[in-house]
Design a protein around this motif. Structure first.
Motif: not given
Length: 102
Positions: A94-99, A66-70, A19-25, A37-39
């Motif tokens: 936990d996970t790391d997602a790379h755009l 370019r990366q989101v960590s949850i 969900a966070a990775g889809q929130a691009i700038d 990604v728009d932080p």
């Protein structure tokens, strides 16, 4: 039961990162400058997912966007062992997602 809670924590972390990775700038993406990604939007999207899932967690976006960590914490209260004073426990995921933009 605890293993199920760990599995749930990992699944929630993965979906919150999606969900966070889809929130691009959007302005940068539309002009073709870059896709990042728009932080602020990513934090809102991930927090919304975590709230809906009923868990707490932390969201971090890398400096390059370019990366989101949850990281999430899922409560687990054992039924049988709870009667003997064991628990409650917290299962963390936990996970790391790379755009990817190709």
């Amino acid at each position: 039961g605890y293993l199920r809670a760990l599995h749930r924590a990992d699944n929630i972390a993965n979906e919150a990162a999606r969900a966070a990775g889809q929130a691009i700038d959007i302005p940068l993406a539309v002009t073709g400058e870059q896709i990042i990604v728009d932080p602020a939007a990513a934090g809102i999207a991930a927090d919304s997912y975590l709230t809906d899932a009923g868990v707490t967690g932390e969201v971090a976006v890398s400096d390059d966007g370019r990366q989101v960590s949850i990281t999430v914490a899922v409560p687990y209260d054992p039924v049988f062992l709870g009667a003997f004073g064991f628990g409650p426990y917290t299962a963390e995921g936990d996970t790391d997602a790379h755009l990817v933009d190709q």
